[in-house]
Design a protein around this motif. Sequence first.
Motif, short mmCIF file in Angstrom:
data_model
loop_
_atom_site.label_atom_id
_atom_site.label_comp_id
_atom_site.label_asym_id
_atom_site.label_seq_id
_atom_site.Cartn_x
_atom_site.Cartn_y
_atom_site.Cartn_z
N TYR A 22 5.75 6.96 9.06
CA TYR A 22 5.70 5.82 9.99
C TYR A 22 4.26 5.36 10.06
O TYR A 22 3.39 6.09 10.55
CB TYR A 22 6.21 6.27 11.35
N GLU A 23 3.96 4.17 9.55
CA GLU A 23 2.56 3.77 9.46
C GLU A 23 2.41 2.25 9.49
O GLU A 23 3.39 1.50 9.45
CB GLU A 23 1.94 4.33 8.19
N ASP A 24 1.16 1.83 9.56
CA ASP A 24 0.84 0.40 9.53
C ASP A 24 0.76 -0.09 8.09
O ASP A 24 0.16 0.56 7.23
CB ASP A 24 -0.51 0.16 10.21
N GLN A 50 10.37 4.74 14.86
CA GLN A 50 9.50 5.89 14.60
C GLN A 50 10.28 7.20 14.44
O GLN A 50 9.73 8.20 13.97
CB GLN A 50 8.44 6.05 15.70
N LYS A 101 4.28 -2.22 11.83
CA LYS A 101 4.75 -0.85 11.67
C LYS A 101 5.93 -0.83 10.70
O LYS A 101 6.77 -1.73 10.72
CB LYS A 101 5.18 -0.29 13.02
#
Length: 329
Positions: A17-19, A306, A2
């Motif tokens: 907010y991401e992979d 996050q 993340k």
Amino acid sequence: MKAIVHVGKSGIEGLKYEDVSSKNPGFGEVKVRLKTAGLNHRDLFIMKARTENDPPLILGSDGAGIIEAVGEGVSHLTVNSEVIIHPSLNWESIDDVPQNLQILGSPADGTFAEYVIIPAKNAVKKPAYLSWEEAGVLPLAALTAYRALFTKGRLQKGEHIVIPGIGSGVATYAMMMAKAAGATVTVTSRSEQKREAARTYGADRAFDSHGDWNEGLHGEKADLILDSIGPATFPNYFDALKPNGRIVSFGASSGDQIELPLRALFFPQISIIGTSMGSLEEFHQMLDFMEQHSLKPIIDRMYPLQDTVQAFHRMKQGEQFGNIGLLIG
């Protein structure tokens, strides 16, 4: 892993907010599993300058964590070592000068992520007396304050320093470091709440930035002014300084353009000195100074990774007193 990625829009609105894919360290590098990271105004400046055509970028200059993997050619660090990250890639000594703003902070992969890969020389042993939260918000702001005060400002015991705009990470570090060095410290702020907080942390005087400076200083003069504001307060500095006084500038929150009263500059022989961040050498000096005096960062608030957008809104609105950080691991 993340991560907080900036892409598609300028400013805070571009944060996602991401992979993202996690990489392995190359020659001379280490991979750090981050526990905490710190926000800086530098991040806001970079986001504002980026456009929708720029590639995705993981922001973040500050961080602390545990070494997850070690690349070839690294012999002085091992897996599971607890480290704090020096935020510059290429400053070896105090004489090095960065060539552009992009050098002043993040590695290629920034610290607003679960993992970061950095040059092994930038991974410094975490001071044991600091918590993860304290270590994660320390590097860039504390280093900037240390260089401004001592390398550039040549602050000495018994001198009087004025720090306008108290509340930011750099300003609060400078306040604590100057007191530890035996200086008299005056701060300014438009916020009575921040002025009172500064007194609680040791400031000798605190007055309204937009008030009467002579009255606020009780008619006394300063040896050094540490400026991060620029035109909104700069005209006050010349009357507030002793002959041979110094102004050290590391920011321009109210704009870039100022007018200089030249006679007020050259008759009392005032020095105006620019500075930014600092070298790896100064980073070690700063950590030694803080540990010697048992100084710890003032933490305003910590946010989960996050919630980075909320954290930046607090910083942009100037609400904080001290450092804003992120909880990652």
